[in-house]
Design a protein around this motif. Structure first.
Motif, short mmCIF file in Angstrom:
data_model
loop_
_atom_site.label_atom_id
_atom_site.label_comp_id
_atom_site.label_asym_id
_atom_site.label_seq_id
_atom_site.Cartn_x
_atom_site.Cartn_y
_atom_site.Cartn_z
N GLY A 252 0.76 -1.03 -0.01
CA GLY A 252 -0.29 -0.39 0.26
C GLY A 252 0.73 1.30 0.29
O GLY A 252 2.00 1.29 -0.01
N GLU A 253 -0.31 2.44 -0.16
CA GLU A 253 1.21 3.75 -0.23
C GLU A 253 1.48 4.06 1.01
O GLU A 253 1.68 4.82 1.35
N ASP A 254 1.03 3.47 2.03
CA ASP A 254 2.00 3.82 4.00
C ASP A 254 3.02 3.05 3.43
O ASP A 254 3.44 3.33 4.47
N THR A 255 4.10 2.14 2.28
CA THR A 255 4.54 1.47 3.04
C THR A 255 5.77 1.32 1.86
O THR A 255 5.19 1.72 0.80
N MET A 256 7.08 2.07 2.04
CA MET A 256 7.77 2.10 0.41
C MET A 256 8.82 1.27 1.06
O MET A 256 9.35 0.37 2.13
N THR A 257 10.07 0.55 0.39
CA THR A 257 10.99 -0.07 -0.02
C THR A 257 11.87 -0.13 -0.59
O THR A 257 12.21 0.31 -2.05
N SER A 258 13.22 -0.57 -0.37
CA SER A 258 14.24 -0.26 -1.68
C SER A 258 15.35 -1.49 -1.03
O SER A 258 15.58 -2.35 0.18
N PHE A 259 16.56 -2.00 -2.23
CA PHE A 259 17.38 -2.64 -1.69
C PHE A 259 18.88 -2.37 -2.15
O PHE A 259 18.63 -1.44 -3.31
N SER A 260 19.81 -2.77 -1.64
CA SER A 260 21.31 -3.16 -1.85
C SER A 260 21.90 -3.33 -1.30
O SER A 260 22.03 -3.99 -0.35
N VAL A 261 23.06 -3.28 -2.76
CA VAL A 261 23.87 -4.42 -2.73
C VAL A 261 25.16 -3.64 -2.47
O VAL A 261 25.52 -2.83 -3.11
N GLN A 262 25.14 -3.76 -1.48
CA GLN A 262 26.50 -3.82 -0.85
C GLN A 262 27.69 -4.55 -0.50
O GLN A 262 27.73 -6.31 -0.17
N ARG A 263 28.52 -4.17 -0.82
CA ARG A 263 30.54 -4.82 -0.64
C ARG A 263 31.07 -3.12 0.44
O ARG A 263 31.43 -2.78 -0.11
N LEU A 264 30.66 -4.40 1.74
CA LEU A 264 31.31 -2.63 3.01
C LEU A 264 32.39 -3.09 3.05
O LEU A 264 32.94 -4.45 3.54
N PRO A 265 32.88 -2.17 3.54
CA PRO A 265 34.26 -1.76 4.56
C PRO A 265 34.56 -2.85 5.10
O PRO A 265 33.73 -3.16 6.34
N ASP A 266 35.71 -2.94 5.95
CA ASP A 266 36.42 -3.81 7.23
C ASP A 266 36.44 -2.42 8.11
O ASP A 266 37.44 -2.68 8.22
N VAL A 267 35.49 -1.43 8.35
CA VAL A 267 35.84 -0.77 9.48
C VAL A 267 34.89 -0.66 11.05
O VAL A 267 33.78 -1.96 11.07
N ALA A 268 35.96 -0.32 12.11
CA ALA A 268 34.80 -1.01 13.67
C ALA A 268 34.19 0.06 13.77
O ALA A 268 32.86 -0.40 14.30
N ALA A 269 33.34 0.93 12.26
CA ALA A 269 32.49 1.77 12.62
C ALA A 269 31.14 0.59 12.20
O ALA A 269 29.76 1.19 12.40
N LEU A 270 31.54 -0.34 11.36
CA LEU A 270 29.97 -0.91 11.45
C LEU A 270 29.91 -2.14 12.19
O LEU A 270 30.84 -2.82 12.89
N PRO A 271 28.62 -2.90 12.70
CA PRO A 271 28.13 -3.95 12.61
C PRO A 271 29.30 -5.13 12.60
O PRO A 271 29.28 -5.18 11.61
#
Length: 477
Positions: A252-271
């Motif tokens: 419905g129009e109450d909901t939005m979505t997207s996706f991202s293909v990610q190759r993330l860096p090895d950094v402490a800021a990320l979980p």
């Protein structure tokens, strides 16, 4: 620094040095006036994309609207083009080396009127600042995925929200009033009733028609939402994206979505589960409670087990947690375009280009589902070009110069690989610095009829094309 240059008188026989031509700015503006050799010039010209350095002939740090008007009039007298740097991710094309650059980050007015449900801001205000104020009232602005960007630049390009878009349309659709300095140096108040053609052109024209110094817009009673993201192992992206593709038409129009293909860096800021990982990040924003939101997300969780899950009910001020966009400036390569569908064929080609074993060098390749109110013409008409576009994609990467060259090659391959599914129009804010540079390309983005009207209005308000450091709309002949 030019502010310290003494008054100099030149005879007509003397060659006038470059500094002297700008001396009148010293008494005309209150903000700093800087030349390339001045301390602070580089920081004043700095943009979010560090690979796109600005090197204007002179830069004016405007402190209020009168500074902007004085700078524009000065440029007009010298026959100089004018570039504008707002806050956030703004693209200024090309380097602006022969231009007068106006920076607007010092224009920090912000006021919220809860009774009228409106906000008025200066050109230096970011969405994060607005959210701090509107959260106190339970009201929500149509902010984008990155709250650290500037309000006005975002809105002039349409303004695509990852939460309110399908419900309410573009941010530009809810602007009530603007103050703008046009190419003649005049300060104009623009509304749908007063200068309606200029109002239409500014909202979607993205800086082609003047310097918008202040803006007033509507906000809405959405104090909370359900949203965040699900991260899956990249090796499981196919079943998850098959589930996502089936889910989108049912929303419905109450909901939005997207996706991202990610190759993330090895950094402490990320979980920990995301450090150095190849993952698929599926984003969800729902204007409702957690029970309904969890039910919407269930098919995604059933397709694979998330390695990291942040979906929860949140105050509206946490809208940035849907996408978790980077907040620090960096050198970037990017490409973006609209998609007329996200079919099985589109998904298959996306997997070949970005999936396991693809050799994809880009850090982030996303697809956003649009539709709903984003397709409808607003009550206050504007020139936003992307109505009717069902999906858009955007790829971005950062790294060393050598890595950026590799990413630029991928960007071209990605754009070429998805050509069979590309739509002609696009969200102006997601055009990269290397796209839509020719008049024909800009016309294709807007469509022939809309572009013709914009070009005719450009001839009225900026006949010399003073504001041309952008995806430029040229004045009609």
């Amino acid at each position: 620094m030019l502010n310290n240059v003494p008054n100099v008188v030149h005879t007509s026989a003397e060659p006038m040095p470059a500094t002297a031509g700008h001396v009148p700015l010293l008494t005309a503006v209150e903000g700093p006036v800087l030349l390339p050799d001045d301390i602070g010039y580089g920081e004043e010209c700095r943009t979010f994309n560090l690979s796109r350095a600005l090197t204007p002939a002179v830069v004016v740090g405007a402190t209020h609207t009168d500074d902007v008007a004085a700078a524009v009039r000065h440029a007009g007298r010298l026959g100089m083009p004018v570039a504008v740097r707002n806050q956030g991710h703004q693209v200024v094309l090309p380097t602006a080396e022969d231009a007068l650059l106006i920076t607007t980050n010092r224009l920090q007015e912000i006021s919220v009127d809860p009774g009228r449900r409106t906000v008025r801001v200066g050109a230096g205000v970011t969405w994060a600042q607005v959210l701090t104020e509107t959260d106190k009232t339970g009201l929500a602005p149509i902010v984008g995925s990155a709250p650290h960007v500037g309000v006005i630049g975002y809105t002039l390009g349409g303004g695509l929200s990852p939460l309110l878009g399908r419900k309410l349309g573009y941010a530009a659709d809810h602007v009530r009033w603007m103050e703008v300095v046009t190419a003649d140096g005049a300060v104009r108040e623009v509304t749908p009733e007063r200068l309606p053609d200029l109002f239409w052109a500014l909202l979607g024209g993205k800086g082609n028609f003047g310097v918008v110094t202040r803006m007033e817009f509507d906000v809405f009673p959405f104090p909370r939402f359900y949203g965040g993201g699900l991260w899956f192992r990249g090796e499981e992206m196919l079943p998850v994206l098959e589930a996502w593709r089936a889910l989108v038409p049912e929303l419905g129009e109450d909901t939005m979505t997207s996706f991202s293909v990610q190759r993330l860096p090895d950094v402490a800021a990320l979980p920990q589960p995301l450090r150095g990982a190849f993952v698929l990040h599926v984003r969800l924003g729902h204007l409702g409670d957690s029970t309904t939101g969890a039910r919407i997300a269930a098919p995604l969780r059933a397709a694979a087990t998330p390695v990291f899950d942040t979906l929860t009910e949140r105050p509206f001020g946490e809208i940035g947690e849907i996408h978790r966009d980077p907040v620090h400036a960096m050198p970037l390569v990017e490409t973006g375009f609209a998609l007329r569908e996200f079919s099985a064929g589109t998904l298959g080609r996306l997997m070949e280009l970005t999936g396991p074993g693809s050799g994809c060098s880009m850090k982030n390749v996303e697809v956003r589902a649009l539709g709903g109110a984003l397709d409808r013409e607003p009550a206050r008409p504007n020139s936003v070009s992307s109505r009717g576009v069902p999906y858009m994609t955007f790829a971005v990467g950062s790294g060393s110069p050598a890595q950026l060259r590799t990413m630029a090659e991928f960007a071209r391959a990605y754009a070429g690989g998805l050509t069979p599914w590309r739509a002609p129009h696009h969200v102006i804010n997601f055009l990269s610095p290397d796209e839509a540079l020719s008049e024909a390309e800009v016309r294709d983005v807007y469509g022939a009829e809309r572009y013709a009207r914009l070009a005719a209005l450009k001839r009225v308000y900026d006949p010399a094309n003073m504001f041309r450091f952008n995806h430029n709309i040229k004045p009609a002949a």
